[in-house]
Design an enzyme around this catalytic site. Structure first.
Site, PDB file in Angstrom:
ATOM      1  N   GLU A 291       4.464  -4.833   7.286  1.00  0.00           N
ATOM      2  CA  GLU A 291       3.901  -3.900   8.009  1.00  0.00           C
ATOM      3  C   GLU A 291       4.367  -3.597   9.401  1.00  0.00           C
ATOM      4  O   GLU A 291       4.240  -2.655  10.075  1.00  0.00           O
ATOM      5  CB  GLU A 291       2.368  -4.328   7.747  1.00  0.00           C
ATOM      6  CG  GLU A 291       1.709  -4.244   6.459  1.00  0.00           C
ATOM      7  CD  GLU A 291       1.657  -5.399   5.895  1.00  0.00           C
ATOM      8  OE1 GLU A 291       2.682  -6.234   6.048  1.00  0.00           O
ATOM      9  OE2 GLU A 291       0.902  -5.617   4.946  1.00  0.00           O
TER      10      GLU A 291
ATOM     11  N   ALA B 237       0.980  -1.248  -0.066  1.00  0.00           N
ATOM     12  CA  ALA B 237      -0.033  -0.178   0.002  1.00  0.00           C
ATOM     13  C   ALA B 237       0.951   1.221   0.008  1.00  0.00           C
ATOM     14  O   ALA B 237       2.152   1.136   0.457  1.00  0.00           O
ATOM     15  CB  ALA B 237      -0.793   0.116   1.061  1.00  0.00           C
TER      16      ALA B 237
ATOM     17  N   GLY C 146       0.816  -5.122   1.024  1.00  0.00           N
ATOM     18  CA  GLY C 146      -0.327  -5.186  -0.109  1.00  0.00           C
ATOM     19  C   GLY C 146       0.030  -5.587  -1.165  1.00  0.00           C
ATOM     20  O   GLY C 146      -0.888  -6.212  -1.892  1.00  0.00           O
TER      21      GLY C 146
ATOM     22  N   GLU D 181      -0.273  -9.393  -0.750  1.00  0.00           N
ATOM     23  CA  GLU D 181      -1.744  -9.598  -0.561  1.00  0.00           C
ATOM     24  C   GLU D 181      -2.328  -9.480  -1.787  1.00  0.00           C
ATOM     25  O   GLU D 181      -3.437 -10.335  -2.077  1.00  0.00           O
ATOM     26  CB  GLU D 181      -2.401  -8.516   0.497  1.00  0.00           C
ATOM     27  CG  GLU D 181      -1.662  -8.553   1.976  1.00  0.00           C
ATOM     28  CD  GLU D 181      -2.386  -7.590   2.865  1.00  0.00           C
ATOM     29  OE1 GLU D 181      -2.043  -6.394   2.439  1.00  0.00           O
ATOM     30  OE2 GLU D 181      -2.616  -7.766   3.957  1.00  0.00           O
TER      31      GLU D 181
HETATM   32  N1  CAA Z   1       4.693   3.317  -0.484  1.00  0.00           N
HETATM   33  C1  CAA Z   1       5.146   4.420  -1.042  1.00  0.00           C
HETATM   34  N2  CAA Z   1       6.235   4.617  -1.454  1.00  0.00           N
HETATM   35  C2  CAA Z   1       7.202   3.446  -1.710  1.00  0.00           C
HETATM   36  C3  CAA Z   1       6.497   2.165  -1.067  1.00  0.00           C
HETATM   37  C4  CAA Z   1       5.393   2.272  -0.646  1.00  0.00           C
HETATM   38  N3  CAA Z   1       4.892   1.033  -0.049  1.00  0.00           N
HETATM   39  N4  CAA Z   1       7.639   1.399  -1.774  1.00  0.00           N
HETATM   40  C5  CAA Z   1       8.571   1.967  -2.152  1.00  0.00           C
HETATM   41  N5  CAA Z   1       8.411   3.395  -2.113  1.00  0.00           N
HETATM   42  C6  CAA Z   1       9.072   4.469  -2.893  1.00  0.00           C
HETATM   43  C7  CAA Z   1      10.328   4.794  -1.853  1.00  0.00           C
HETATM   44  O1  CAA Z   1       9.752   5.749  -0.891  1.00  0.00           O
HETATM   45  C8  CAA Z   1      11.151   5.410  -2.984  1.00  0.00           C
HETATM   46  O2  CAA Z   1      10.636   6.719  -3.114  1.00  0.00           O
HETATM   47  P1  CAA Z   1      11.593   7.953  -3.671  1.00  0.00           P
HETATM   48  O3  CAA Z   1      12.353   7.687  -4.760  1.00  0.00           O
HETATM   49  O4  CAA Z   1      10.736   9.182  -3.893  1.00  0.00           O
HETATM   50  O5  CAA Z   1      12.362   8.154  -2.296  1.00  0.00           O
HETATM   51  C9  CAA Z   1      11.011   4.674  -4.144  1.00  0.00           C
HETATM   52  O6  CAA Z   1       9.587   3.944  -4.130  1.00  0.00           O
HETATM   53  C10 CAA Z   1      11.811   3.527  -4.370  1.00  0.00           C
HETATM   54  O7  CAA Z   1      11.848   2.999  -3.309  1.00  0.00           O
HETATM   55  P2  CAA Z   1      13.401   2.795  -2.360  1.00  0.00           P
HETATM   56  O8  CAA Z   1      14.391   3.646  -2.424  1.00  0.00           O
HETATM   57  O9  CAA Z   1      12.937   2.463  -0.809  1.00  0.00           O
HETATM   58  O10 CAA Z   1      13.887   1.479  -2.994  1.00  0.00           O
HETATM   59  P3  CAA Z   1      15.039   0.249  -2.465  1.00  0.00           P
HETATM   60  O11 CAA Z   1      15.597  -0.702  -3.637  1.00  0.00           O
HETATM   61  O12 CAA Z   1      16.112   0.896  -1.608  1.00  0.00           O
HETATM   62  O13 CAA Z   1      13.874  -0.618  -1.556  1.00  0.00           O
HETATM   63  C11 CAA Z   1      11.991  -1.809  -0.731  1.00  0.00           C
HETATM   64  C12 CAA Z   1      13.001  -1.341  -2.017  1.00  0.00           C
HETATM   65  C13 CAA Z   1      12.938  -2.911   0.314  1.00  0.00           C
HETATM   66  C14 CAA Z   1      10.848  -2.386  -1.357  1.00  0.00           C
HETATM   67  C15 CAA Z   1      11.789  -0.525  -0.055  1.00  0.00           C
HETATM   68  O14 CAA Z   1      11.070   0.361  -0.775  1.00  0.00           O
HETATM   69  C16 CAA Z   1      10.475  -0.835   0.857  1.00  0.00           C
HETATM   70  O15 CAA Z   1      10.909  -1.405   1.982  1.00  0.00           O
HETATM   71  N6  CAA Z   1       9.364  -0.455   0.533  1.00  0.00           N
HETATM   72  C17 CAA Z   1       8.314  -0.550   1.541  1.00  0.00           C
HETATM   73  C18 CAA Z   1       7.570  -2.057   1.772  1.00  0.00           C
HETATM   74  C19 CAA Z   1       6.473  -1.982   2.690  1.00  0.00           C
HETATM   75  O16 CAA Z   1       6.845  -1.712   3.889  1.00  0.00           O
HETATM   76  N7  CAA Z   1       5.447  -2.413   2.219  1.00  0.00           N
HETATM   77  C20 CAA Z   1       4.326  -2.564   3.007  1.00  0.00           C
HETATM   78  C21 CAA Z   1       3.469  -1.317   3.096  1.00  0.00           C
HETATM   79  S1  CAA Z   1       2.151  -0.993   4.216  1.00  0.00           S
HETATM   80  C22 CAA Z   1       0.787  -2.158   3.571  1.00  0.00           C
HETATM   81  O17 CAA Z   1       0.850  -2.641   2.564  1.00  0.00           O
HETATM   82  C23 CAA Z   1      -0.506  -2.311   4.420  1.00  0.00           C
HETATM   83  C24 CAA Z   1      -1.307  -3.084   3.986  1.00  0.00           C
HETATM   84  O18 CAA Z   1      -1.289  -4.448   4.442  1.00  0.00           O
HETATM   85  C25 CAA Z   1      -2.465  -3.125   3.053  1.00  0.00           C
END
Ligand code: CAA
Length: 280
Positions: free
Chosen positions: A133, A67, A110, A113
């Site tokens: 999460e 998400a 998400g 999911e």
């Molecule tokens: N939401 C919003 N933005 C996101 C995102 C997310 N879930 N995942 C990545 N991005 C964005 C980053 O903020 C970054 O943006 P900027 O370039 O503007 O800084 C861009 O995408 C690239 O990401 P990274 O620089 O972090 O890339 P990386 O290769 O260093 O890392 C990653 C990759 C490990 C996937 C890391 O991006 C990450 O941990 N992402 C989040 C994963 C996460 O926590 N997901 C769960 C979300 S909560 C949810 O989903 C609730 C639910 O159950 C419905």
């Protein structure tokens, strides 16, 4: 449909619809308008007799990284509860035709999911699945805690949901989360998923729809839902159905938006720093 901003649709085969998530810079983070477009495309295809099966994919680097954390981070409990945040995600589980997820790279939160809401998951050797999460001070909100536990069992689901560790395609395969891992190479998983969708699209559409319906009916009621399953003379009383479990998960997920840890966890991600949870 040229009107979509966050997805791209195409027909790699006359009777196969390919939907590609198209927010590469955000690793296909599932913002609300993206999910609206996705559900619209799926609904349109469901009504279109020329579509026999669908393939859903992301990019090489990310199927979907979850998400949209930046969209969510400042939301209050009142917003998410009143607007039934994420409830519309499950609309895709009402689609009658088969959806194959072709997963390459990150399928997190998400994104994991989303794959679990599809009917078949094919993974490239680079795929990584996870429910991170917990690192944001929240829990899965799109069925992760329920569908994942159904597929991989309690201990493995607990490990994923409590530690946030990403698992490899090989682990996901061994754990029974996915249908299989395709050969190496860019785009291979999409090619194989299209080939599988083509096979399905050549069957009787009405029989395909019936087959999907009955398998899903079993998933809804059998595993978690049977109130009195006889096993060698013993009766196991399960407490809930998948439908009730999903609703409960969403309620608790919503509730966590009233905590400081949710605000801290999601702000920390946006600010690219480690979260400092205060357990409040
Ligand atoms: N939401 C919003 N933005 C996101 C995102 C997310 N879930 N995942 C990545 N991005 C964005 C980053 O903020 C970054 O943006 P900027 O370039 O503007 O800084 C861009 O995408 C690239 O990401 P990274 O620089 O972090 O890339 P990386 O290769 O260093 O890392 C990653 C990759 C490990 C996937 C890391 O991006 C990450 O941990 N992402 C989040 C994963 C996460 O926590 N997901 C769960 C979300 S909560 C949810 O989903 C609730 C639910 O159950 C419905």
């Amino acid at each position: 449909n040229a009107n979509y901003e966050y997805i791209v649709t195409s027909r790699p085969e006359p009777n196969v619809l390919l939907i590609q998530l198209n927010r590469p810079k955000a690793l296909n983070a599932l913002c609300s308008p993206l999910f609206k477009e996705l559900n619209q495309a799926l609904r349109d295809a469901d009504r279109d007799d020329s579509v026999g099966a669908m393939v859903l994919t992301g990019s090489e680097k990310a199927f979907a990284a979850g998400a949209d954390i930046k969209e969510m981070k400042d939301k209050q409990f009142a917003d998410v509860y009143k607007n039934r945040f994420l409830e519309d995600w499950a609309d895709m589980t009402k689609i009658s035709k088969p959806i194959i997820a072709a997963v390459s790279g990150y399928a997190l939160g998400g994104g994991c999911e989303l794959a679990l809401m599809c009917d078949i998951i094919l993974a490239s050797p680079t795929a990584k699945f996870g429910q991170p999460e917990i690192n944001l001070g929240v829990i899965p909100g799109g069925g992760g805690s329920q569908r994942l536990a159904q597929l991989v069992g309690k201990s493995r689901a607990m490990e994923m949901v409590l530690t946030g560790r990403m698992i490899t395609a090989q682990e996901a395969d061994k754990w029974g989360m996915i249908s299989g891992i395709v050969g190496e190479g860019e785009g291979q998983v999409v090619k194989d998923a299209i080939a599988m969708a083509k096979v399905i699209s050549e069957k009787s559409q009405i029989a395909v729809q019936a087959a999907k319906e009955v398998v899903n009916e079993g998933m809804l009621h059998d595993y978690l839902g049977r109130k009195d399953v006889g096993v060698k003379g013993y009766f196991i009383a399960y407490e809930t159905t998948l439908t009730e479990g999903l609703k409960y998960e969403r309620r608790i997920f919503h509730g966590l938006f009233a905590t400081n840890d949710q605000k801290e966890g999601m702000s920390a991600f946006a600010e690219k720093r480690k979260a400092n949870f205060t357990h409040s």
